[in-house]
Design a protein around this motif. Structure first.
Motif, PDB file in Angstrom:
ATOM      1  N   ALA A 159       0.802  -1.278  -0.085  1.00  0.00           N
ATOM      2  CA  ALA A 159      -0.537  -0.471  -0.313  1.00  0.00           C
ATOM      3  C   ALA A 159       0.872   0.935   0.137  1.00  0.00           C
ATOM      4  CB  ALA A 159      -0.819  -0.305   1.417  1.00  0.00           C
ATOM      5  N   PHE A 160       0.475   1.955  -1.350  1.00  0.00           N
ATOM      6  CA  PHE A 160       1.403   3.221  -0.646  1.00  0.00           C
ATOM      7  C   PHE A 160       1.144   4.503  -1.435  1.00  0.00           C
ATOM      8  CE2 PHE A 160       2.107   1.838  -5.250  1.00  0.00           C
ATOM      9  CZ  PHE A 160       1.313   2.533  -5.984  1.00  0.00           C
ATOM     10  N   VAL A 161       0.820   6.088  -0.521  1.00  0.00           N
ATOM     11  CA  VAL A 161      -0.052   6.815  -1.222  1.00  0.00           C
ATOM     12  C   VAL A 161       1.187   8.198  -1.968  1.00  0.00           C
ATOM     13  CG1 VAL A 161      -0.655   8.816   0.305  1.00  0.00           C
ATOM     14  CG2 VAL A 161      -0.278   7.081   1.936  1.00  0.00           C
ATOM     15  N   PHE A 162       1.120   7.907  -3.066  1.00  0.00           N
ATOM     16  CA  PHE A 162       1.574   9.000  -3.966  1.00  0.00           C
ATOM     17  C   PHE A 162       2.002  10.660  -3.676  1.00  0.00           C
ATOM     18  CE2 PHE A 162       2.761  10.589  -7.904  1.00  0.00           C
ATOM     19  CZ  PHE A 162       3.955   9.757  -8.090  1.00  0.00           C
ATOM     20  N   PHE A 163       2.476  10.848  -3.041  1.00  0.00           N
ATOM     21  CA  PHE A 163       2.151  13.109  -3.449  1.00  0.00           C
ATOM     22  C   PHE A 163       2.888  13.247  -4.380  1.00  0.00           C
ATOM     23  CE2 PHE A 163       3.962  11.126   0.560  1.00  0.00           C
ATOM     24  CZ  PHE A 163       2.625  11.161   1.934  1.00  0.00           C
ATOM     25  N   LYS A 164       1.831  13.962  -4.945  1.00  0.00           N
ATOM     26  CA  LYS A 164       2.063  14.902  -6.429  1.00  0.00           C
ATOM     27  C   LYS A 164       2.523  16.309  -5.819  1.00  0.00           C
ATOM     28  CE  LYS A 164      -1.528  12.475  -9.639  1.00  0.00           C
ATOM     29  NZ  LYS A 164      -2.730  12.544  -9.976  1.00  0.00           N
ATOM     30  N   GLY A 165       3.370  16.361  -6.637  1.00  0.00           N
ATOM     31  CA  GLY A 165       4.040  18.412  -7.044  1.00  0.00           C
ATOM     32  C   GLY A 165       4.004  18.551  -5.190  1.00  0.00           C
ATOM     33  N   ARG A 166       2.972  19.339  -5.243  1.00  0.00           N
ATOM     34  CA  ARG A 166       3.277  19.791  -3.699  1.00  0.00           C
ATOM     35  C   ARG A 166       2.624  19.445  -2.764  1.00  0.00           C
ATOM     36  NH1 ARG A 166       3.332  26.565  -4.928  1.00  0.00           N
ATOM     37  NH2 ARG A 166       5.211  26.832  -5.583  1.00  0.00           N
ATOM     38  N   SER A 167       2.063  18.434  -2.599  1.00  0.00           N
ATOM     39  CA  SER A 167       1.289  17.947  -2.028  1.00  0.00           C
ATOM     40  C   SER A 167       1.735  17.087  -0.832  1.00  0.00           C
ATOM     41  CB  SER A 167       0.657  16.445  -2.358  1.00  0.00           C
ATOM     42  OG  SER A 167       0.783  15.319  -3.386  1.00  0.00           O
ATOM     43  N   ILE A 168       3.230  16.857  -1.290  1.00  0.00           N
ATOM     44  CA  ILE A 168       4.440  16.711  -0.356  1.00  0.00           C
ATOM     45  C   ILE A 168       3.704  17.049   1.097  1.00  0.00           C
ATOM     46  CG2 ILE A 168       6.095  17.902  -0.322  1.00  0.00           C
ATOM     47  CD1 ILE A 168       6.193  13.881   0.453  1.00  0.00           C
ATOM     48  N   LEU A 227       8.801   6.629   4.248  1.00  0.00           N
ATOM     49  CA  LEU A 227       8.845   7.731   2.655  1.00  0.00           C
ATOM     50  C   LEU A 227      10.295   7.737   1.704  1.00  0.00           C
ATOM     51  CD1 LEU A 227       7.297  10.870   1.838  1.00  0.00           C
ATOM     52  CD2 LEU A 227       8.707  11.609   3.385  1.00  0.00           C
ATOM     53  N   GLU A 228       9.901   6.885   0.867  1.00  0.00           N
ATOM     54  CA  GLU A 228      10.734   6.774  -0.210  1.00  0.00           C
ATOM     55  C   GLU A 228      10.335   7.790  -1.744  1.00  0.00           C
ATOM     56  OE1 GLU A 228      10.984   3.013  -1.606  1.00  0.00           O
ATOM     57  OE2 GLU A 228      11.311   2.052   0.269  1.00  0.00           O
ATOM     58  N   GLY A 229      11.262   9.086  -1.733  1.00  0.00           N
ATOM     59  CA  GLY A 229      11.236   9.671  -2.887  1.00  0.00           C
ATOM     60  C   GLY A 229       9.745  10.655  -2.555  1.00  0.00           C
ATOM     61  N   LYS A 230       8.881  10.154  -3.434  1.00  0.00           N
ATOM     62  CA  LYS A 230       7.016  10.454  -2.838  1.00  0.00           C
ATOM     63  C   LYS A 230       6.388   9.885  -2.890  1.00  0.00           C
ATOM     64  CE  LYS A 230       7.722  14.648  -6.182  1.00  0.00           C
ATOM     65  NZ  LYS A 230       6.748  15.922  -6.451  1.00  0.00           N
ATOM     66  N   ARG A 231       6.849   8.450  -2.757  1.00  0.00           N
ATOM     67  CA  ARG A 231       6.108   7.628  -2.074  1.00  0.00           C
ATOM     68  C   ARG A 231       6.355   7.055  -0.617  1.00  0.00           C
ATOM     69  NH1 ARG A 231       6.216   2.854  -6.448  1.00  0.00           N
ATOM     70  NH2 ARG A 231       4.659   3.625  -8.127  1.00  0.00           N
ATOM     71  N   MET A 232       5.360   7.478   0.017  1.00  0.00           N
ATOM     72  CA  MET A 232       4.854   6.267   1.653  1.00  0.00           C
ATOM     73  C   MET A 232       4.286   5.197   1.192  1.00  0.00           C
ATOM     74  SD  MET A 232       3.843   8.324   4.640  1.00  0.00           S
ATOM     75  CE  MET A 232       5.094   9.056   5.137  1.00  0.00           C
ATOM     76  N   ILE A 233       5.434   4.177   1.532  1.00  0.00           N
ATOM     77  CA  ILE A 233       5.149   2.414   1.287  1.00  0.00           C
ATOM     78  C   ILE A 233       4.924   2.272   2.726  1.00  0.00           C
ATOM     79  CG2 ILE A 233       5.985   0.567   0.407  1.00  0.00           C
ATOM     80  CD1 ILE A 233       7.419   2.575  -1.937  1.00  0.00           C
TER      81      ILE A 233
END
Length: 112
Positions: free
Chosen positions: A59-68, A97-103
């Protein structure tokens, strides 16, 4: 013993071992940091189905742009998923958190 017979026996042994081994299947579920309640429930039901089938869940949350900037919301979402699915599987790796993904990984519980 002649060499061809040895090779034949070796292949036969390898084939038997391969037949006994199980293939690990990893299914993925993707969330956004502001996933709505209905979307969350839909994805939770799919995750439940995957774990019942015996597949691991990524399961991962993908952060786009400024949503980080909503890292905490992503972590809360994944931890909520883990608590909702604790009767079907156990958390193998906490949210990272790995880059723009939280896994986060969830493994199915063994069948009795």
């Amino acid at each position: 013993m002649d060499y061809k017979k040895f090779v034949y026996e070796q292949k036969k042994r390898d084939k038997a071992l391969k037949a006994k081994s199980t293939q690990v299947v990893v299914k993925e579920i993707r969330f956004g940091p502001q996933t709505d309640e209905h979307d969350y429930e839909f994805k939770r039901k799919n995750a439940e189905k995957f774990l019942k089938e015996g597949a691991k869940l990524k399961a991962f949350v993908f952060f786009k742009g400024r949503s980080i900037i909503y890292k905490d919301q992503g972590q809360i979402l994944l931890l909520r998923l883990a608590t909702d699915l604790e009767e079907y599987g156990k958390v193998e790796a906490m949210p990272v958190l790995e880059g723009k993904r939280m896994i986060m990984f969830i493994a199915p519980k063994k069948k009795k």
